[in-house]
Scaffold this active site. Structure first.
Site, PDB file in Angstrom:
ATOM      1  N   HIS A 109      -2.342  -0.315  10.485  1.00 35.09           N
ATOM      2  CA  HIS A 109      -3.356  -0.574   9.465  1.00 35.09           C
ATOM      3  C   HIS A 109      -2.811  -1.473   8.355  1.00 35.09           C
ATOM      4  O   HIS A 109      -1.881  -1.083   7.637  1.00 35.09           O
ATOM      5  CB  HIS A 109      -3.782   0.777   8.871  1.00 35.09           C
ATOM      6  CG  HIS A 109      -4.822   0.706   7.821  1.00 35.09           C
ATOM      7  ND1 HIS A 109      -4.634   1.221   6.557  1.00 35.09           N
ATOM      8  CD2 HIS A 109      -6.082   0.195   7.835  1.00 35.09           C
ATOM      9  CE1 HIS A 109      -5.737   1.036   5.850  1.00 35.09           C
ATOM     10  NE2 HIS A 109      -6.622   0.424   6.592  1.00 35.09           N
ATOM     11  N   ARG A 110      -3.348  -2.666   8.235  1.00 32.13           N
ATOM     12  CA  ARG A 110      -2.850  -3.688   7.299  1.00 32.13           C
ATOM     13  C   ARG A 110      -1.391  -4.042   7.628  1.00 32.13           C
ATOM     14  O   ARG A 110      -0.603  -4.373   6.741  1.00 32.13           O
ATOM     15  CB  ARG A 110      -2.971  -3.228   5.839  1.00 32.13           C
ATOM     16  CG  ARG A 110      -4.354  -2.676   5.486  1.00 32.13           C
ATOM     17  CD  ARG A 110      -4.466  -2.229   4.050  1.00 32.13           C
ATOM     18  NE  ARG A 110      -5.682  -1.435   3.829  1.00 32.13           N
ATOM     19  CZ  ARG A 110      -6.028  -0.851   2.699  1.00 32.13           C
ATOM     20  NH1 ARG A 110      -5.260  -0.991   1.625  1.00 32.13           N
ATOM     21  NH2 ARG A 110      -7.134  -0.135   2.591  1.00 32.13           N
ATOM     22  N   GLU A 112      -4.137  -4.210  12.475  1.00 29.09           N
ATOM     23  CA  GLU A 112      -5.426  -4.378  11.798  1.00 29.09           C
ATOM     24  C   GLU A 112      -5.151  -5.175  10.545  1.00 29.09           C
ATOM     25  O   GLU A 112      -4.101  -4.979   9.895  1.00 29.09           O
ATOM     26  CB  GLU A 112      -6.006  -3.005  11.438  1.00 29.09           C
ATOM     27  CG  GLU A 112      -7.414  -3.033  10.857  1.00 29.09           C
ATOM     28  CD  GLU A 112      -7.503  -3.013   9.331  1.00 29.09           C
ATOM     29  OE1 GLU A 112      -8.615  -3.038   8.809  1.00 29.09           O
ATOM     30  OE2 GLU A 112      -6.433  -2.992   8.653  1.00 29.09           O
ATOM     31  N   ASP A 163      -7.277  -7.466   7.088  1.00 28.76           N
ATOM     32  CA  ASP A 163      -8.534  -7.718   6.377  1.00 28.76           C
ATOM     33  C   ASP A 163      -8.595  -9.184   5.964  1.00 28.76           C
ATOM     34  O   ASP A 163      -7.595  -9.732   5.493  1.00 28.76           O
ATOM     35  CB  ASP A 163      -8.596  -6.851   5.113  1.00 28.76           C
ATOM     36  CG  ASP A 163      -8.352  -5.395   5.419  1.00 28.76           C
ATOM     37  OD1 ASP A 163      -9.216  -4.778   6.051  1.00 28.76           O
ATOM     38  OD2 ASP A 163      -7.280  -4.874   5.031  1.00 28.76           O
ATOM     39  N   HIS A 198      -6.897  -7.352   1.429  1.00 25.67           N
ATOM     40  CA  HIS A 198      -7.893  -6.285   1.518  1.00 25.67           C
ATOM     41  C   HIS A 198      -8.957  -6.360   0.428  1.00 25.67           C
ATOM     42  O   HIS A 198     -10.154  -6.250   0.697  1.00 25.67           O
ATOM     43  CB  HIS A 198      -7.202  -4.916   1.448  1.00 25.67           C
ATOM     44  CG  HIS A 198      -8.158  -3.766   1.486  1.00 25.67           C
ATOM     45  ND1 HIS A 198      -8.742  -3.254   0.341  1.00 25.67           N
ATOM     46  CD2 HIS A 198      -8.670  -3.059   2.513  1.00 25.67           C
ATOM     47  CE1 HIS A 198      -9.560  -2.264   0.685  1.00 25.67           C
ATOM     48  NE2 HIS A 198      -9.529  -2.122   1.987  1.00 25.67           N
ATOM     49  N   GLU A 256     -10.616  -7.442  10.403  1.00 26.09           N
ATOM     50  CA  GLU A 256     -11.765  -6.842   9.691  1.00 26.09           C
ATOM     51  C   GLU A 256     -12.361  -7.866   8.733  1.00 26.09           C
ATOM     52  O   GLU A 256     -11.694  -8.324   7.800  1.00 26.09           O
ATOM     53  CB  GLU A 256     -11.329  -5.584   8.928  1.00 26.09           C
ATOM     54  CG  GLU A 256     -12.538  -4.963   8.240  1.00 26.09           C
ATOM     55  CD  GLU A 256     -12.220  -3.776   7.347  1.00 26.09           C
ATOM     56  OE1 GLU A 256     -11.127  -3.184   7.445  1.00 26.09           O
ATOM     57  OE2 GLU A 256     -13.095  -3.474   6.513  1.00 26.09           O
ATOM     58  N   LYS A 261     -14.240  -8.751   5.711  1.00 27.79           N
ATOM     59  CA  LYS A 261     -14.550  -8.029   4.462  1.00 27.79           C
ATOM     60  C   LYS A 261     -15.765  -8.672   3.791  1.00 27.79           C
ATOM     61  O   LYS A 261     -15.655  -9.315   2.741  1.00 27.79           O
ATOM     62  CB  LYS A 261     -13.331  -8.068   3.538  1.00 27.79           C
ATOM     63  CG  LYS A 261     -12.269  -7.050   3.917  1.00 27.79           C
ATOM     64  CD  LYS A 261     -12.691  -5.663   3.488  1.00 27.79           C
ATOM     65  CE  LYS A 261     -11.643  -4.601   3.784  1.00 27.79           C
ATOM     66  NZ  LYS A 261     -12.244  -3.279   4.032  1.00 27.79           N
ATOM     67  N   ASP A 292      -1.185   3.771   8.945  1.00 28.12           N
ATOM     68  CA  ASP A 292      -0.207   3.089   8.086  1.00 28.12           C
ATOM     69  C   ASP A 292       1.222   3.295   8.599  1.00 28.12           C
ATOM     70  O   ASP A 292       2.139   2.609   8.145  1.00 28.12           O
ATOM     71  CB  ASP A 292      -0.266   3.657   6.657  1.00 28.12           C
ATOM     72  CG  ASP A 292      -1.611   3.440   5.993  1.00 28.12           C
ATOM     73  OD1 ASP A 292      -2.241   2.401   6.235  1.00 28.12           O
ATOM     74  OD2 ASP A 292      -2.031   4.331   5.208  1.00 28.12           O
TER      75      ASP A 292
END
Ligand code: G3P
Ligand code: MG
Length: 246
Positions: free
Chosen positions: A10-11, A37, A39, A52, A114, A116, A234
């Site tokens: 995640h990120r 992943e 953003d 993000h 993702e 945003k 994470d």
């Protein structure tokens, strides 16, 4: 032990390195994550950048909205020093620079971009992201997700072969039926009441389910048992170890 779901960073590996930076994506690849992943937002001059928040303030030494800065301005920012002095000077990446890293490393994992677009719709961002995916030949690896499902419908319209996933954090009735109507192949729910039934229903309907953001091995274990396709986390290193893969 149930079969390991896909472990998606995640990120990037965002507990080990500053979120949404090349350092975090390198750490995820090095840890053996199955996917990353990230953003994306648009700069003032229409470049796809990886961050993000709509604003620069939390994760960089800049301030104000991303959309009010050109790429040249964003390129000057430090996206690592606020996380730790060790990462000072880490740039705010473009999506192209992440794809360059993936190409350099010949990495074949899942790339969950993702969009945003919930606060600012960033007209044209879907086309810009799809064009970059195609320029780097990453269609097979790419999965586009968004809380703004209009963005996913736009991806389906302009590039029906690109995989998409609805992001949501409320309990929906048969979301797999809704998602299929938009052309999605995956659901990205938060951990929510009835998640086991949600996973079962979606998998039976032929959709993947990647749950976010799961940092506990107990929760990951339960989701694996329930048949989740992937876990967005994470701490990919911790979960990979738990499933005997780290
Ligand atoms: O894509 C899963 C997760 O990233 C959605 O929430 O706020 O961390 O982008 P957020
Ligand atoms: Mg995200």
């Amino acid at each position: 032990m149930p079969q390991s779901p896909l472990i998606i960073a995640h990120r990037g590996s965002s507990q080990a390195a500053p979120e949404n930076t090349l350092a975090a994506f390198r750490a995820a690849i090095d840890a053996g994550a199955d996917g990353i992943e990230l953003d994306v937002q648009l700069s003032k001059d229409g470049h796809v950048v990886v961050i993000h928040d709509e604003k620069l303030d939390r994760t960089t030494n800049g301030s104000g909205f991303v959309k009010d800065h050109t790429l040249a301005e964003l390129s000057q920012l430090d996206a690592g020093g606020k996380f730790s002095p060790h990462f000072a000077g880490e740039p705010l990446p473009t999506l192209a620079s992440v794809f360059e890293l993936i190409r350099e490393r010949s990495w074949k994992g899942l790339i969950n971009v993702e969009l945003k677009t919930s606060r600012f719709p960033y007209p044209g961002i879907e086309r810009a992201v799809v064009d970059l995916i195609d320029a780097y030949g990453l269609r097979e690896q790419a999965l586009l997700s968004s809380f703004n499902h209009n963005s996913l419908a736009e991806v389906a319209r302009i590039a029906p072969g690109v995989k998409t996933a609805i992001l949501f954090s409320i309990v929906l009735y048969k979301p797999w039926e809704y998602a299929k109507g938009i052309g999605c192949s995956a659901l990205h729910p938060s951990l929510q009441p009835g998640i086991e039934e949600l996973i079962a229903g979606a998998r039976a309907a032929g959709l993947s389910v990647n749950v976010w953001t799961i940092n506990s091995v107990e929760q990951a274990q339960e989701l694996a048992k329930a048949g989740a396709t992937g876990i967005i986390t994470d701490v990919p290193d911790v979960l990979l170890r738990h499933f005997g893969r780290g």
